[in-house]
Scaffold this active site. Structure first.
Site, PDB file in Angstrom:
ATOM      1  N   GLU A 122       0.886  -1.165   0.000  1.00  0.00           N
ATOM      2  CA  GLU A 122       0.000   0.000   0.000  1.00  0.00           C
ATOM      3  C   GLU A 122       0.921   1.212   0.000  1.00  0.00           C
ATOM      4  OE1 GLU A 122      -1.275   3.305   1.222  1.00  0.00           O
ATOM      5  OE2 GLU A 122      -1.729   2.307   3.116  1.00  0.00           O
ATOM      6  N   CYS A 139      -1.519   8.929   4.490  1.00  0.00           N
ATOM      7  CA  CYS A 139      -1.783   8.525   3.112  1.00  0.00           C
ATOM      8  C   CYS A 139      -3.227   8.774   2.719  1.00  0.00           C
ATOM      9  CB  CYS A 139      -1.418   7.057   2.911  1.00  0.00           C
ATOM     10  SG  CYS A 139      -2.376   5.906   3.927  1.00  0.00           S
TER      11      CYS A 139
END
Length: 467
Positions: free
Chosen positions: A222, A257
């Site tokens: 990720e 993020c």
């Protein structure tokens, strides 16, 4: 030796960890490999008991751990407490759901018998970042250990202290190794590492992918996002809505993020939005020492991050909230809103990872959708509307792994809902059943009906399904 300074008081050294040499990494991986088989041979109930006990130890130390995390990362202590608490809840969720996720599937019918086993890989390397080091490590540690793997964690040298203590609370085959790229390369490239789980930036992801690819080691990644928040023309700019949006952008100083990093508003309502946003920031945004009461945003992580953030803010950036900090003694950056920047500027087109947020006015839904989907990062997004059905219809057109409706924050994330990314953002599927599945491989035992005892002779190839 790695010494970690306090980003809020840079003269203060919070603690140190020993930097691992490639030789140290080799020794620890070989130890983990030696322990893994016995760990995997234990009944899953035993492994889950160990995880339950670790969760209890983490929970009992939450205040001490939260303060340490705040001091080494600059994150507000309440947010640190929330992160560690969520890690505890996640471990308990793993304990609840792992038995079903890792059970054999045994099918015995007219076609024959098939047993699908869910078996561990072996040694899992977990490479984790500094901005949420506990939860982003535990998302890997929990399912990996539950499945029967051993784990070697390499945290960022910018936040090594708290996760080092957390790892020590597991009575299981897990160790931490510390260092920079050389340490990470020695771990990912080790011949006995059978799976790599990585969360971090694109540059680190490319390096990990290259090393893992050389050995054909499977990975789960990720990588991040440049998440758009799109307000449709019927959206409300009421106080609580804007309060949540402000904190969705500036939590952890924007170094998340899945933060709301690009704001899109109908051009005709841009002035109204900016006014409401500034008012909300005045209510909820106070920058200062992360251990101080009432502070909601601390410093950025490093001097380099401070310089990068300053470079993103143009002279006409609008300062936000209350600023009770000294940028000379800590890595503080005044949170700012930038109105109508160039859509191709680094502030808009890149993942800024800083408390500088752009807002742009759009004239049509097709235009804003094109803007929102631009770029190679596709982790998350949000859409805001008074009509939930309309919001869901618009959300279906996002190129994003997950989309929030009428919110954009981590508190809206459920353990039932996986998230990941599209395009080049990575395909992480943590927080849910998909995350559990990443840490096992399916091995099949098959007895075709035609070849089982008592079957009529001559079954042969007819036992196989047609394609």
């Amino acid at each position: 030796m790695i010494a970690r300074e306090n980003p809020a008081r840079i003269a203060e050294i919070v603690g140190t960890v020993v930097a691992a040499t490639p030789g140290d990494v080799d020794r620890i991986v070989r130890w983990a490999d030696g322990e893994q088989r016995a760990w995997a041979a234990r009944p899953i109930a035993d492994r889950l008991t160990v995880i339950t006990e670790a969760a209890a130890r983490i929970e009992s130390a939450i205040e001490e751990l939260a303060e340490l995390l705040a001091r080494e990362s600059g994150k507000v202590v309440g947010d640190c407490r929330g992160e560690i608490g969520f890690a505890v809840r996640y471990l308990r969720w793993v304990v609840e759901h792992a038995p079903a996720a890792y059970a054999d599937r045994d099918t015995d019918d007219e076609r024959g018998r098939i047993v699908e086993q869910r078996r561990p890989f072996g040694v899992v390397a977990a490479i984790t970042p500094w901005n949420a080091p506990i939860i982003l490590s535990v998302l890997k540690i929990g399912p990996a250990l539950a499945a029967g793997n051993a784990v070697v964690v390499k945290p960022s040298p910018l936040a090594p202290l708290t996760i080092d203590r957390v790892v020590a609370l597991f009575d299981a085959p897990i160790r931490a190794v510390h260092g920079g790229p050389e340490t990470g390369a020695a771990l990912v490239g080790h011949e006995l590492v059978r799976k790599v789980a990585f969360t971090g930036g694109a540059a680190g992801g490319r390096a990990v992918a290259a090393l893992a690819g050389d050995r054909l080691t499977p990975t789960v990644m990720e990588l991040g996002g440049n998440d758009p928040a799109v307000f449709l023309d019927d959206a409300t700019f009421a106080g609580d809505v804007m309060d949540r949006l402000v904190m969705a952008s500036f939590a952890t100083s924007g170094q998340v993020c899945m933060a709301a990093k690009r704001l899109y508003v109908p051009l005709a309502r841009l002035a109204e939005f900016v006014s409401s946003y500034r008012e909300a920031a005045g209510r909820v945004l106070r920058t200062g020492d992360p251990l101080s009461a009432g502070v909601t945003m601390g410093p950025v992580i490093s001097a380099a991050a401070q310089r990068a953030a300053r470079a993103l803010a143009p002279p006409d950036a609008i300062p936000l909230g209350t600023f009770d900090a000294d940028p000379a003694t800590g890595y503080f950056v005044r949170p700012s809103l930038v109105v109508a920047p160039d859509p191709d500027s680094p502030l808009v087109a890149g993942e800024q990872f800083a408390p500088i947020v752009p807002v742009l006015g759009y004239t049509s839904e097709d235009q804003v959708l094109a803007w929102a989907n631009a770029g190679e990062l596709g982790l998350g997004a949000s859409v805001w509307s008074a009509d939930e059905g309309r919001a869901f219809a618009f959300a279906r057109r996002f190129e994003a792994g997950f989309t929030f409706v009428n919110t954009h924050n981590r508190t809206g994330m459920s353990l039932r809902a996986p998230f990941g990314g599209v395009k080049r953002s990575g395909w992480g599927r943590e927080y849910a059943a998909e995350g559990l599945a990443e840490y096992v491989q399916t091995c099949v035992i098959h007895a075709p009906a035609a070849f089982r005892p008592g079957a009529e002779p001559g079954g042969g190839p007819s036992a196989y399904p047609a394609h």
